[in-house]
Design an enzyme around this catalytic site. Structure first.
Site, short mmCIF file in Angstrom:
data_model
loop_
_atom_site.label_atom_id
_atom_site.label_comp_id
_atom_site.label_asym_id
_atom_site.label_seq_id
_atom_site.Cartn_x
_atom_site.Cartn_y
_atom_site.Cartn_z
N GLY A 17 0.83 -1.20 0.00
CA GLY A 17 0.00 0.00 0.00
C GLY A 17 0.86 1.25 0.00
O GLY A 17 0.53 2.27 0.60
N ALA A 18 1.99 1.17 -0.72
CA ALA A 18 3.04 2.18 -0.59
C ALA A 18 2.77 3.48 -1.33
O ALA A 18 3.46 4.47 -1.09
CB ALA A 18 4.37 1.59 -1.09
N ARG A 42 -0.64 -1.29 -6.53
CA ARG A 42 -1.29 -1.79 -7.74
C ARG A 42 -1.15 -0.84 -8.92
O ARG A 42 -1.26 -1.26 -10.07
CB ARG A 42 -2.77 -2.06 -7.46
CG ARG A 42 -3.01 -3.26 -6.58
CD ARG A 42 -4.47 -3.50 -6.31
NE ARG A 42 -5.07 -2.45 -5.49
CZ ARG A 42 -6.32 -2.47 -5.04
NH1 ARG A 42 -7.11 -3.48 -5.35
NH2 ARG A 42 -6.78 -1.49 -4.30
N TYR A 158 -15.59 -3.99 7.42
CA TYR A 158 -14.29 -3.41 7.73
C TYR A 158 -13.85 -3.79 9.14
O TYR A 158 -12.70 -4.20 9.35
CB TYR A 158 -14.34 -1.90 7.58
CG TYR A 158 -13.00 -1.22 7.78
CD1 TYR A 158 -12.02 -1.32 6.79
CD2 TYR A 158 -12.71 -0.52 8.94
CE1 TYR A 158 -10.78 -0.72 6.96
CE2 TYR A 158 -11.48 0.09 9.12
CZ TYR A 158 -10.52 -0.01 8.13
OH TYR A 158 -9.28 0.57 8.30
N LYS A 162 -10.56 -5.98 10.41
CA LYS A 162 -9.55 -5.49 11.34
C LYS A 162 -9.50 -6.31 12.63
O LYS A 162 -8.44 -6.40 13.26
CB LYS A 162 -9.79 -4.00 11.63
CG LYS A 162 -9.50 -3.11 10.41
CD LYS A 162 -8.07 -3.29 9.90
CE LYS A 162 -7.76 -2.37 8.74
NZ LYS A 162 -6.36 -2.51 8.25
N THR A 193 -6.79 10.64 5.07
CA THR A 193 -6.01 10.33 3.87
C THR A 193 -6.99 10.28 2.70
O THR A 193 -8.13 10.72 2.82
CB THR A 193 -5.30 8.97 4.01
OG1 THR A 193 -6.31 7.93 4.09
CG2 THR A 193 -4.42 8.92 5.26
N PHE A 195 -8.30 7.64 1.84
CA PHE A 195 -9.04 6.41 2.10
C PHE A 195 -10.55 6.62 1.97
O PHE A 195 -11.25 5.82 1.35
CB PHE A 195 -8.69 5.90 3.49
CG PHE A 195 -8.95 4.44 3.72
CD1 PHE A 195 -8.22 3.48 3.03
CD2 PHE A 195 -9.90 4.03 4.63
CE1 PHE A 195 -8.45 2.12 3.26
CE2 PHE A 195 -10.14 2.69 4.86
CZ PHE A 195 -9.42 1.73 4.17
#
Length: 250
Positions: A17-18, A42, A158, A162, A193, A195
């Protein structure tokens, strides 16, 4: 006792996830500490942008952690000087379709969240652990969430993912408690972010509206600082969990 740390120049780290959010912030911090970083994401274009920003200390690898052949493909793609991975920061995550009641979402979105957050995390760990064990040193940092400690309406899948991250990370730590491999979970609260925007298929207005409903949030840089703190501990110290939340004082 000699106190050493893996957070030293020349050490090779892998960050999933960089290309965005917490993952990208971790990459930048690791580079500043002199590490070499394998950046997995990706998007080829986003990886090119990240490599342009960080220079020759990074190697961009366009792969999906959910692919069944992730470990083999990663091994084939790595330049020789980046092959000996001693640190993994598993930051790849998804909540596409989230923040709504379960029946309102699609099984395709829900399955994607589980595959990225759980199966992809497991695949990343499975890819690096043999090398860490062979070299006698390593540190795995998983990015969990406070959603793995408490649930909320609209977060059924989600939160489930987690909770799984927390269970997997705790069990992994017990698997390797007699080995020289440290296992840490970082559990952030709300982080601002891209996200939320990704959750709503790129809808910036919906993302802004979401964050406006909270008095405060963390930044990706602040979570990355927490990761660095865990990595900087002496080898004989394993920081098992770090929960980091906003104070509401901004």
């Amino acid at each position: 006792m000699t106190q050493s740390t893996l957070l030293t120049p020349g050490t090779v780290a892998l960050v999933t996830g960089a290309t965005s959010g917490i993952g990208r912030a971790v990459v930048v911090d690791l580079i500043e500490h002199g590490l070499k970083v394998v950046c997995v994401g990706r998007s080829h274009d986003a990886l090119v942008d990240l490599c342009d920003h960080c220079g020759d200390k990074v190697a961009g690898v366009a792969l999906d952690v959910c692919d069944a052949d992730f470990a083999d493909n990663l091994k084939e793609a790595l330049p020789e000087e980046f092959a000996d991975i001693s640190i993994l920061v598993a930051a790849a995550g998804s909540d596409i379709g989230g923040r709504q009641r379960f029946d309102a979402g699609t099984m395709e979105d829900w399955a994607g969240t589980i595959e990225t957050n759980v199966t992809g995390l497991m695949a990343s760990c499975h890819a690096v652990l043999p090398g860490m064990l062979a070299r006698g040193r390593g540190h795995i940092v998983t990015i969990g969430s406070v959603s793995g400690q408490q649930t909320y309406a609209g977060g059924s899948v989600y939160s489930a993912s987690k909770y799984a991250v927390r269970a997997f990370t705790e069990s992994l730590r017990k698997d390797y408690q007699t080995e020289p491999v440290r296992i840490t979970e970082v559990l952030p609260g709300l982080v601002r972010t891209g996200f939320a925007q990704a959750r709503h298929a790129g809808d910036t207005a919906m993302a802004d509206e979401f964050y406006a409903g909270f008095p405060d949030w963390l930044t990706a840089d602040e979570v990355a600082d927490t990761v660095i703190y865990a990595l900087s501990a002496p080898d004989h110290v394993n920081i098992a969990q770090l929960v980091v939340t906003p104070t509401g004082n901004k």
